[in-house]
Scaffold this motif. Structure first.
Motif, PDB file in Angstrom:
ATOM      1  N   ARG A 111       4.611 -14.010  20.206  1.00  0.00           N
ATOM      2  CA  ARG A 111       3.829 -13.297  19.199  1.00  0.00           C
ATOM      3  C   ARG A 111       3.031 -12.177  19.846  1.00  0.00           C
ATOM      4  NH1 ARG A 111       1.274 -16.468  14.358  1.00  0.00           N
ATOM      5  NH2 ARG A 111       3.183 -17.374  13.575  1.00  0.00           N
ATOM      6  N   PRO A 165       3.499  -3.434  20.586  1.00  0.00           N
ATOM      7  CA  PRO A 165       3.855  -2.150  19.961  1.00  0.00           C
ATOM      8  C   PRO A 165       3.120  -1.928  18.631  1.00  0.00           C
ATOM      9  CG  PRO A 165       5.725  -3.651  19.927  1.00  0.00           C
ATOM     10  CD  PRO A 165       4.677  -4.301  20.746  1.00  0.00           C
ATOM     11  N   PHE A 191       0.825  -1.203   0.000  1.00  0.00           N
ATOM     12  CA  PHE A 191       0.000   0.000   0.000  1.00  0.00           C
ATOM     13  C   PHE A 191       0.857   1.249   0.000  1.00  0.00           C
ATOM     14  CE2 PHE A 191      -3.093  -3.049   1.503  1.00  0.00           C
ATOM     15  CZ  PHE A 191      -4.210  -2.644   0.813  1.00  0.00           C
ATOM     16  N   PHE A 199       2.135   3.132   4.518  1.00  0.00           N
ATOM     17  CA  PHE A 199       2.895   1.967   4.903  1.00  0.00           C
ATOM     18  C   PHE A 199       2.204   1.189   5.997  1.00  0.00           C
ATOM     19  CE2 PHE A 199       6.261   4.866   3.350  1.00  0.00           C
ATOM     20  CZ  PHE A 199       6.444   4.182   2.175  1.00  0.00           C
ATOM     21  N   SER A 200       2.370  -0.109   5.933  1.00  0.00           N
ATOM     22  CA  SER A 200       1.793  -0.945   6.978  1.00  0.00           C
ATOM     23  C   SER A 200       2.909  -1.421   7.893  1.00  0.00           C
ATOM     24  CB  SER A 200       1.051  -2.123   6.361  1.00  0.00           C
ATOM     25  OG  SER A 200       1.924  -2.867   5.559  1.00  0.00           O
ATOM     26  N   LEU A 201       3.737  -0.478   8.326  1.00  0.00           N
ATOM     27  CA  LEU A 201       4.847  -0.831   9.200  1.00  0.00           C
ATOM     28  C   LEU A 201       4.602  -0.313  10.608  1.00  0.00           C
ATOM     29  CD1 LEU A 201       7.821   0.003   6.827  1.00  0.00           C
ATOM     30  CD2 LEU A 201       6.749  -2.198   7.224  1.00  0.00           C
ATOM     31  N   VAL A 202       5.214  -1.003  11.562  1.00  0.00           N
ATOM     32  CA  VAL A 202       5.068  -0.622  12.961  1.00  0.00           C
ATOM     33  C   VAL A 202       6.325   0.123  13.392  1.00  0.00           C
ATOM     34  CG1 VAL A 202       4.784  -1.497  15.298  1.00  0.00           C
ATOM     35  CG2 VAL A 202       3.643  -2.638  13.397  1.00  0.00           C
ATOM     36  N   PRO A 203       6.194   1.387  13.835  1.00  0.00           N
ATOM     37  CA  PRO A 203       7.387   2.204  14.072  1.00  0.00           C
ATOM     38  C   PRO A 203       8.356   1.638  15.100  1.00  0.00           C
ATOM     39  CG  PRO A 203       5.384   3.334  14.818  1.00  0.00           C
ATOM     40  CD  PRO A 203       4.955   2.156  14.014  1.00  0.00           C
ATOM     41  N   TYR A 204       7.842   1.054  16.193  1.00  0.00           N
ATOM     42  CA  TYR A 204       8.755   0.610  17.247  1.00  0.00           C
ATOM     43  C   TYR A 204       9.014  -0.894  17.236  1.00  0.00           C
ATOM     44  CZ  TYR A 204       9.203   5.272  18.973  1.00  0.00           C
ATOM     45  OH  TYR A 204       9.502   6.599  19.068  1.00  0.00           O
ATOM     46  N   LEU A 205       8.944  -1.489  16.057  1.00  0.00           N
ATOM     47  CA  LEU A 205       9.443  -2.853  15.889  1.00  0.00           C
ATOM     48  C   LEU A 205      10.613  -2.787  14.911  1.00  0.00           C
ATOM     49  CD1 LEU A 205       6.260  -5.128  15.615  1.00  0.00           C
ATOM     50  CD2 LEU A 205       7.852  -4.963  17.508  1.00  0.00           C
ATOM     51  N   ALA A 264      -1.621  -2.230  10.202  1.00  0.00           N
ATOM     52  CA  ALA A 264      -0.596  -3.173   9.755  1.00  0.00           C
ATOM     53  C   ALA A 264      -0.863  -4.557  10.321  1.00  0.00           C
ATOM     54  CB  ALA A 264       0.785  -2.694  10.192  1.00  0.00           C
ATOM     55  N   GLN A 312      11.350  -7.792  12.478  1.00  0.00           N
ATOM     56  CA  GLN A 312      10.046  -8.078  13.079  1.00  0.00           C
ATOM     57  C   GLN A 312       8.914  -7.595  12.181  1.00  0.00           C
ATOM     58  OE1 GLN A 312      10.906  -6.156  16.853  1.00  0.00           O
ATOM     59  NE2 GLN A 312      10.378  -8.032  17.924  1.00  0.00           N
ATOM     60  N   ALA A 370      -1.678  -7.981   8.353  1.00  0.00           N
ATOM     61  CA  ALA A 370      -0.856  -9.175   8.527  1.00  0.00           C
ATOM     62  C   ALA A 370      -1.715 -10.369   8.923  1.00  0.00           C
ATOM     63  CB  ALA A 370       0.221  -8.912   9.579  1.00  0.00           C
ATOM     64  N   ARG A 388      13.466 -15.724  17.404  1.00  0.00           N
ATOM     65  CA  ARG A 388      13.913 -14.394  16.945  1.00  0.00           C
ATOM     66  C   ARG A 388      15.089 -14.502  15.987  1.00  0.00           C
ATOM     67  NH1 ARG A 388      14.005  -9.750  21.297  1.00  0.00           N
ATOM     68  NH2 ARG A 388      15.608 -10.954  22.342  1.00  0.00           N
ATOM     69  N   TYR A 399       2.972  -8.062  19.068  1.00  0.00           N
ATOM     70  CA  TYR A 399       1.805  -7.310  18.595  1.00  0.00           C
ATOM     71  C   TYR A 399       1.478  -6.119  19.491  1.00  0.00           C
ATOM     72  CZ  TYR A 399       1.292 -11.597  15.889  1.00  0.00           C
ATOM     73  OH  TYR A 399       1.526 -12.649  15.059  1.00  0.00           O
ATOM     74  N   LEU A 449       5.888  -9.794  10.507  1.00  0.00           N
ATOM     75  CA  LEU A 449       4.765  -9.484  11.396  1.00  0.00           C
ATOM     76  C   LEU A 449       3.576 -10.386  11.056  1.00  0.00           C
ATOM     77  CD1 LEU A 449       3.797  -7.469  13.639  1.00  0.00           C
ATOM     78  CD2 LEU A 449       2.683  -6.204  11.817  1.00  0.00           C
ATOM     79  N   GLY A 450       3.073 -11.067  12.076  1.00  0.00           N
ATOM     80  CA  GLY A 450       1.931 -11.944  11.869  1.00  0.00           C
ATOM     81  C   GLY A 450       2.326 -13.323  11.381  1.00  0.00           C
ATOM     82  N   GLY A 498       1.346   1.304  17.508  1.00  0.00           N
ATOM     83  CA  GLY A 498       2.063   1.986  16.427  1.00  0.00           C
ATOM     84  C   GLY A 498       1.331   1.986  15.116  1.00  0.00           C
ATOM     85  N   ASN A 499       0.686   0.866  14.762  1.00  0.00           N
ATOM     86  CA  ASN A 499       0.026   0.784  13.461  1.00  0.00           C
ATOM     87  C   ASN A 499      -0.910  -0.412  13.465  1.00  0.00           C
ATOM     88  OD1 ASN A 499      -0.742   0.737  10.802  1.00  0.00           O
ATOM     89  ND2 ASN A 499       1.309   1.041   9.990  1.00  0.00           N
ATOM     90  N   HIS A 553      11.042   3.232  12.867  1.00  0.00           N
ATOM     91  CA  HIS A 553      10.848   4.683  12.955  1.00  0.00           C
ATOM     92  C   HIS A 553      12.135   5.459  12.691  1.00  0.00           C
ATOM     93  CE1 HIS A 553      12.588   5.723  16.980  1.00  0.00           C
ATOM     94  NE2 HIS A 553      12.473   4.425  17.141  1.00  0.00           N
ATOM     95  N   LYS A 609       8.735  -7.388   2.765  1.00  0.00           N
ATOM     96  CA  LYS A 609       7.661  -8.059   3.491  1.00  0.00           C
ATOM     97  C   LYS A 609       6.792  -8.871   2.525  1.00  0.00           C
ATOM     98  CE  LYS A 609       3.994  -6.574   6.620  1.00  0.00           C
ATOM     99  NZ  LYS A 609       3.462  -5.423   7.329  1.00  0.00           N
ATOM    100  N   VAL A 620      -3.626 -10.675  11.593  1.00  0.00           N
ATOM    101  CA  VAL A 620      -3.734 -10.906  13.036  1.00  0.00           C
ATOM    102  C   VAL A 620      -5.058 -10.338  13.512  1.00  0.00           C
ATOM    103  CG1 VAL A 620      -2.731 -10.383  15.282  1.00  0.00           C
ATOM    104  CG2 VAL A 620      -1.239 -10.761  13.324  1.00  0.00           C
ATOM    105  N   ARG A 637       2.083   5.911  19.684  1.00  0.00           N
ATOM    106  CA  ARG A 637       2.933   5.231  18.729  1.00  0.00           C
ATOM    107  C   ARG A 637       3.547   3.906  19.174  1.00  0.00           C
ATOM    108  NH1 ARG A 637       6.249   7.190  14.358  1.00  0.00           N
ATOM    109  NH2 ARG A 637       7.872   7.953  15.726  1.00  0.00           N
ATOM    110  N   GLY A 638       3.182   3.397  20.353  1.00  0.00           N
ATOM    111  CA  GLY A 638       3.640   2.069  20.725  1.00  0.00           C
ATOM    112  C   GLY A 638       5.078   1.984  21.197  1.00  0.00           C
TER     113      GLY A 638
END
Lengths: 555, 317, 326
Positions: free
Chosen positions: B187, B193, A144, A147-153, B201, A157, B205, A175, B191, A161-162, B197-198, A200, A214, B207, B263-264
């Protein structure tokens, strides 16, 4: 030298554009050497290590076939009987104006929407996609624009994700495996992003690469990309295109949405055009031309934007900016706009155009420099700028320009409350009259001034934003992408309005990514590059070539 | 050169969390002002007293990282204590009472999660509502008085020792280890953060974000149930207002520990330091004979200062 | 430009969302009244009804300021604690000076200062309002306890007590005050540019700022007004109770939020009205009054109030998502 980047934003009907396009045709046919780095062999290995294309059912059937897909929202037919096949190893271009149904189609493919009618066939077998999990099962991955990203991962990760690998102890994750797999996938694209970096801390382009990684990590067979190059630099774009070719060679189908004619003809094996939710045609690039394509997209002959006559009577200096710098990444900006002038501010996305507009308007902090409106020094915030007769028509109507849940009338008077009601006593009747007059003047199509703005079309919403500033008696207008997401007819109306404004003595600073708009509408233009003003082009020198020359990254 | 060295020194300092400086400063101040502060029994006492707070602050960290908030956790802890006491008295079995407390805590946690995740009610108003409900239940069950006469075996859980270590510390250490494991090695933890955060997303994914959110609030309720055992043991009775307001200390500990409300962004070690900081602050003020009203004000000011410095840091970035 | 003069307003008579919302809530009031008059003979007496209105007026004063805050999309969780602090300061001022006027000034002044503190935390320190005002709740409550140090102040001049328990033409004085503030509040929210700006900020704060609205100063204004109204409420509360203790405001925050939410003001900002809040307060008071008449213990109050808040927010979200998709 034309690079991929420089051709990205050329527009229909320009001689230079046409020529460059023919040029690109040659690349595509392999007649000329493409201006991309040829992929080194070792990188190709990455692709061959991908899972071989598994063919269930009929091998001659398309990878995915859409038949009669329909999707209706209250009041809108987003998709209307759309059918086309997607073959393995093709790059399938999806073109259409904003609102033509491209994003709805994408959401149907990835399972975010479920089609009301119609069928999907995967290798000739009928399938149903009801969730993102279904889509993934059939090898469909969507990248998309948001973005479908998580800032603090971390990068790793985010890529998994998922889909975390289970660890040895029940319920835990492995990990180390996530890291090593992420490293492998990024290696495939030839990226050296640190897999442990939190997202981030990455730039936009790097985030885009993580997005692609991804999708690839899911062994996607069908990759759907929505304007992936809009935030990428030249090298990154070349990298992306090279990667796409390799994926294509490995049998992956790519559905690619783009507004950039050059990309469409450079990469596309077939082109599907959508208009008002319907499929207009699926064409081979050889059968069509950019002009033809645009005509099919808009459905009528495009009138070239009416260029303004040269009899400009520039008056007093309305805006004078000297040495403006700020933490948003702009430095030492000098520019001025006179009454009666339309001055363009262009440059690539991310070159700092919006940041300059916001800094001038007092919406962002500045660290150095001075701004003068109509000969008087300005240091305040947006409220003070408004009082001084300055207007900002922001980039995002919905997020920054309008209170969507409020009425058309409320939005029209909101910036003029102090002017209309100096005693602070609000008269709904007077506000209604003013709003009604503005609706009539700008020919805003709304059933009533009391209707919520959110039900209006994009073009009419933009007129409401402009009406808000006309009501506030603004004399200096800063337009940030005024025609984004609105149809051709409304575009012409917006430009007519702008001409009307300057003829009545207003001054306009206009930001646009559409170079043809800058060239046709503006009297002169400033070109930005990486936060600085790279140069100024007078009316005589104002051409798409010159803008690109100045705006391009020099390596 | 010296400027460069200074900058380098600053950047090393910058990596030490602000809460550590605050903690060291507080310890120095209290140690110099009251002689009883830096004695071994008092320091142990601080840790033991902080253990109940830690049980609340750990899940609160998760919840705040999801851009949520749980204002009901103090009231749920109190309700757990009341239920534990009432059931233990009725059945004569502490075990049954403890199970009942765990169950009521979990039920409230899941109720919060359901209201927030499925009905989309903002967390602060959801948990304010369930705070009222839990507090009301406490009053209704006890009729506004204390429940006393609990079995004497109960006291072990707060004042007993396990292998020479105060039992509450054992519980707190296990809780920290488990929550650390969840946040960084499962897992579910990954999930957390992502929810803040998003969230989109996470949905893309594949979830089920609602289930994850409900589980996180459920963990909060469960931990409040465990804390109820320590609380009841500590005061050897159950009182309908025993831990009302403890959610404030928990939120304060998380905020002082550096977890953000947006923002997590968050980390568990910060929360541990935050809990100890609050514990030191309250204990030190206590030794200086400051009433609890002053303590509350100081905790509030500490949070404001922490958030202020966070704001400065963000403005610099 | 002559077009503006020439164009005549052509408003169709459309029933606005506000009106239908209020109509539904008035219907709820009627239904509760019918139900209560059926189950209890004591309900439909002039005395009881006036009592309900007097109770509702207290809720209204606290909730009216909060409504302004919630209209901007923020929240003030410190309302109850602000009432407590203002009441205690006012009580000691009245006791020591004998002047209700000085006491009133002190209450409203203290409330305004607390409100300003909230506003500055939100606008200057950029702390989310739910966390800033939640912190303020505890700071103000701590300050109240410290100030009172376990003592209580009681026995105020009769003239002052009339504010809470006096009658004029057979109707309790707080009811007159409530009507007056309802009118003032209506004028402020609907007929001043400030009110328009408050709605605009709640509907889209970013757009409001970029439309030249001084967002920070308006946010400070609503927080100060919220605190000042809490101060005013504390006076009436004080006059009614005739005594002040440290825990005076502890249980007031939840019912206040309940009133606003039942009244149809959206927690996301930009939608709602003071009149709705008045009805919300009335509904809440009627339910609590009904519990009283049915001899239900006061211990049930927080439980019921909590459930009402959850139910009201849920209903609001339901109807809103329905109208949004239409």
């Amino acid at each position: 030298m034309w690079t991929a980047r420089s051709t990205l934003k050329f527009y229909v009907g320009k001689k230079r554009g046409r020529r460059s396009d023919d040029h690109l045709h040659e690349y595509r046919r392999g007649v000329a050497v493409p201006p991309f780095a040829i992929c080194p062999v070792e990188r190709m290995v990455g692709v061959t290590t991908m899972a071989p294309l598994k063919v269930d059912g009929d091998a001659r059937a398309p990878l995915l076939e859409l038949r009669g897909i329909c999707k209706t929202f209250p009041g809108v037919r987003a998709l209307d009987n759309v059918s086309f096949p997607i073959w393995p190893g093709e790059i399938h271009m999806l073109c259409g104006e904003n609102g033509a149904g491209k994003s709805s189609l994408m959401k149907v493919l990835c399972g975010a929407y479920v089609a009301d009618e119609g069928e999907l066939f995967h290798h000739g077998e009928k399938i149903e996609i009801k969730s993102t999990l279904d889509a993934r099962k059939f090898g469909i991955a969507v990248i998309f624009q948001e973005f479908s990203l998580v800032p603090y991962l971390s990068v790793a990760q985010n890529i998994y994700l998922g889909r975390e690998f289970p660890g040895k102890v029940l319920g835990t994750i492995d990990r180390q495996k996530i890291r090593s797999e992420a490293q492998r996938v990024l290696g495939m694209i030839g990226s050296d992003i640190d897999i442990d970096a939190p997202v981030h801390t990455l730039g936009v382009a790097q985030q885009q690469i993580v997005e692609i990684a991804k999708a690839l990590s899911q062994n996607a067979r069908i990759l759907v990309m929505d304007e992936p190059t809009s935030a990428l630099s030249d090298t990154e774009t070349e990298h992306l295109f090279g990667m796409m070719r390799r994926l294509k060679a490995a049998g992956v189908a790519i559905v690619y949405i783009s507004h950039r004619m050059a990309e469409v003809f450079l990469l596309g094996d077939r082109i599907t055009i959508l208009r008002d939710g319907k499929k207009v045609a699926t064409l081979l690039p050889d059968e069509t031309s950019p002009g033809d394509l645009v005509q099919k997209m808009v459905g009528r002959k495009v009138d070239a934007i009416h260029r303004r006559g040269a009899n400009i009577k520039a008056g007093e200096v309305a805006l004078d900016v000297k040495g403006l710098s700020g933490p948003s990444g702009i430095s030492d900006i000098h520019l001025n706009v006179r009454a009666g002038e339309i001055v363009g501010l262009c440059g690539l996305v991310g070159s700092g155009r919006t940041e300059v507009a916001r800094a001038i308007f007092g919406a962002d902090r500045v660290t150095a420099g001075e701004v003068t409106f109509f000969g008087k020094r300005f240091t305040g915030g947006p409220d003070e700028a408004t009082r001084r007769g300055v207007a900002l028509i922001p980039e995002s109507r919905k997020l920054q320009g309008l209170a969507l849940i409020r009425s058309v009338g409320d939005n029209i008077v909101v910036a003029a409350l102090d002017r209309l009601f100096p005693s602070h006593v609000f008269h709904p009747g007077k506000a209604g009259k003013v709003a009604q007059a503005m609706i009539k003047k700008l020919r805003i199509s709304t059933p009533s001034a009391r209707r919520a703005v959110q039900v209006l079309s994009g073009g009419n919403q933009q007129k409401v934003v402009i009406g808000k500033w006309l009501t506030a008696d603004a004399r200096l207008f800063i337009f940030d992408e005024p025609t984004r997401g609105i149809d051709v007819g409304a575009k012409a109306e917006i430009f007519a309005l702008m001409y009307d404004l300057v003829e009545n003595g207003a001054a306009i600073l206009m930001i646009s990514s559409e170079l043809s708009e800058i060239v046709n509408v503006c009297d002169r233009a400033y070109v930005m590059r990486e936060g600085i003003i790279a140069g100024e082009l007078s009316r005589e020198r104002l051409s798409e070539e010159n803008i690109l020359q100045l705006g391009m990254h020099h390596e | 050169m010296s400027e460069g060295a200074l900058a380098q020194g600053m950047s090393v300092l910058g990596r030490v969390p602000g809460v550590a400086f605050v903690l060291v400063a507080l310890i120095a101040v209290f140690a110099s002002m009251s002689p009883g502060f830096s004695t071994a029994p008092n320091l142990t006492n601080i840790l033991v007293q902080s253990s109940i707070l830690l049980l609340l602050a750990l899940p609160m960290t998760f919840i705040i990282m999801t851009e949520g908030l749980d204002l009901s956790i103090g009231a749920v802890l109190t309700l757990g204590s009341v239920v534990l006491a009432a059931v233990a008295l009725a059945t004569g079995s502490l075990t049954v009472g403890f199970i009942a407390a765990l169950a009521i805590g979990l039920a409230f946690g899941l109720l919060n999660g359901w209201l927030i995740a499925w009905l989309d009610i903002p967390p602060f108003v959801t948990t304010l509502g369930t705070l009222g409900v839990a507090q009301g239940l406490c009053l209704v069950i006890t009729d506004g008085t204390s429940i006393v006469g609990l079995p004497s075996g109960l006291q072990f859980f707060y004042s007993g020792y396990f292998l020479g270590i105060p039992f509450p510390l054992v519980i707190a250490a296990i809780a920290y280890a488990v929550m650390h494991g969840i946040l960084y090695h499962t897992r579910l933890g990954t999930y957390v953060p992502a929810l803040g955060g998003n969230r989109e997303a996470l949905r893309h994914a594949g979830v089920n974000d609602r289930v994850v959110l409900a589980v996180i609030y459920g963990i909060g309720g469960l931990m409040a149930g465990i804390a109820a055992l320590l609380l009841t043991s500590r005061i050897s009775s159950a009182h309908p207002t025993a831990a009302i307001g403890m959610e404030f200390d928990a939120i304060a500990a998380v905020a002082v520990g550096g977890t953000q409300f947006e923002r997590g962004e968050g980390w568990l070690l910060g929360t541990l330091l935050g809990v100890i900081t609050i514990g030191v602050l309250r204990n030190g003020l206590n030794l200086l004979a400051m009433p609890s009203s002053i303590q509350v004000i100081c905790v509030g000011l500490l949070v404001i200062v922490a958030l202020f410095f966070d704001g400065m840091r963000k403005a610099q970035e | 430009m002559s077009q503006i003069e020439a164009a005549a307003p052509k408003f169709k008579l459309t029933v606005s969302r506000d009106l239908t919302d209020v109509a539904y809530r008035l219907l709820a009031v009627a239904l509760i009244c019918i139900a209560l008059s059926l189950v209890s003979d004591a309900f439909l007496t002039a005395n009881n009804l006036l009592n309900v209105l007097r109770q509702a007026s207290l809720v209204f004063f606290m909730a009216s300021g909060l409504t302004l805050v919630i209209l901007t999309g923020k929240i003030d969780l410190s309302i109850g604690a602000t009432v407590g602090l203002s009441a205690c300061v006012a009580a000691t001022v009245i006791k020591s000076t004998g002047s209700p006027w000085l006491g009133a000034a002190a209450a409203i002044g203290v409330g305004s200062i607390v409100g300003l503190g909230n506003g500055l935390m939100v606008t200057k320190l950029r702390i989310p309002s739910f966390i800033a005002t939640y912190g303020m709740l505890w700071v103000a409550q701590g300050a109240t306890y410290y100030y009172m140090s376990g003592q209580s102040v009681y026995g105020f001049p009769t003239g002052f007590r009339a504010l809470g328990s006096g009658y004029l033409f057979g109707i309790p004085i707080p009811i007159y005050l409530m009507v007056a503030f309802l009118v003032i509040g209506y004028f402020f929210t609907k007929r001043t540019t400030y009110g328009q700006q408050i709605y605009a900020i709640g509907a889209n704060t970013v757009a409001a700022r970029l439309s030249g609205i001084p967002v920070n100063s308006r946010l400070n204004l609503v927080f100060v007004l919220s605190g000042a109204m809490a101060g005013l409420a504390s006076l009436i509360y004080l006059a009614r109770l005739n005594s002040a203790e440290g825990d005076i405001g502890e249980t007031l925050t939840l019912p206040t939020i309940a009133a606003v939410v039942i009244g149809g003001t959206s927690l996301f900002g930009g939608v709602g009205s003071l009149f709705g809040t008045f009805i919300g307060g009335l509904i809440l008071t009627l339910i609590l009054n009904g519990m009283n008449l049915l001899n239900l213990n006061a211990n049930w109050q927080p439980l019921v109030t909590g459930l009402i808040v959850l139910l009201a927010v849920w209903l609001d979200m339901k109807t809103r998502s329905k109208t949004d998709s239409n």
